[in-house]
Scaffold this motif. Structure first.
Motif, mmCIF file in Angstrom:
data_model
loop_
_atom_site.group_PDB
_atom_site.id
_atom_site.type_symbol
_atom_site.label_atom_id
_atom_site.label_comp_id
_atom_site.label_asym_id
_atom_site.label_seq_id
_atom_site.Cartn_x
_atom_site.Cartn_y
_atom_site.Cartn_z
ATOM 1 N N GLY A 71 0.793 -1.226 0.000
ATOM 2 C CA GLY A 71 0.000 0.000 0.000
ATOM 3 C C GLY A 71 0.824 1.274 0.000
ATOM 4 N N ARG A 72 2.068 1.171 -0.418
ATOM 5 C CA ARG A 72 2.922 2.350 -0.485
ATOM 6 C C ARG A 72 2.998 2.862 -1.919
ATOM 7 N N SER A 73 3.494 4.068 -2.041
ATOM 8 C CA SER A 73 3.747 4.610 -3.372
ATOM 9 C C SER A 73 4.912 3.848 -3.987
ATOM 10 N N PRO A 74 4.845 3.594 -5.286
ATOM 11 C CA PRO A 74 5.954 2.884 -5.913
ATOM 12 C C PRO A 74 7.226 3.731 -5.905
ATOM 13 N N PRO A 75 8.387 3.092 -5.851
ATOM 14 C CA PRO A 75 9.642 3.856 -5.876
ATOM 15 C C PRO A 75 9.808 4.549 -7.218
ATOM 16 N N ARG A 76 10.483 5.671 -7.175
ATOM 17 C CA ARG A 76 10.740 6.406 -8.429
ATOM 18 C C ARG A 76 11.658 5.620 -9.333
#
Length: 107
Positions: A71-76
């Motif tokens: 549920g986290r933002s994907p890494p750049r």
């Protein structure tokens, strides 16, 4: 420092030191102000670059999937990945190999 790769089969290719150093390491070579890629070695060098590209892209996908599962933002993503960095050198190697011409730098 800049790397200027030269071959009679292709236009000169100029890379900054960090990019050139990274590509040389991927191919199992030491960073050096002068060097040569012999024609016979080019298929193996291209295979090493392709393997590193596949590994980098798989690691990125795995990190994105893990972030999504947690549920986290994907890494750049890197703005310029290894595929884009290596492509000009791979193309130069393909042309040089087909023409039976080595690639040199620093000479």
């Amino acid at each position: 420092m800049l790397y200027k790769f030269k071959s009679k089969a292709a236009s000169d290719l100029i890379m900054t030191a960090p990019v050139g150093d990274r590509l040389l390491r991927v191919m199992g070579r030491e960073s050096a102000p002068q060097g040569i890629f012999e024609v016979a070695a080019m298929p193996g060098l291209m295979a090493a670059l392709e393997a590193a590209i596949v590994t980098e892209e798989a690691a990125q996908r795995a990190a994105e999937e893990l972030a999504e599962a947690e549920g986290r933002s994907p890494p750049r993503r890197a703005e310029v990945g290894l595929r884009q960095r290596a492509w000009p050198l791979v193309e130069m190697m393909k042309r040089s190999h087909a023409a039976d011409q080595p690639i040199v730098w620093g000479v």
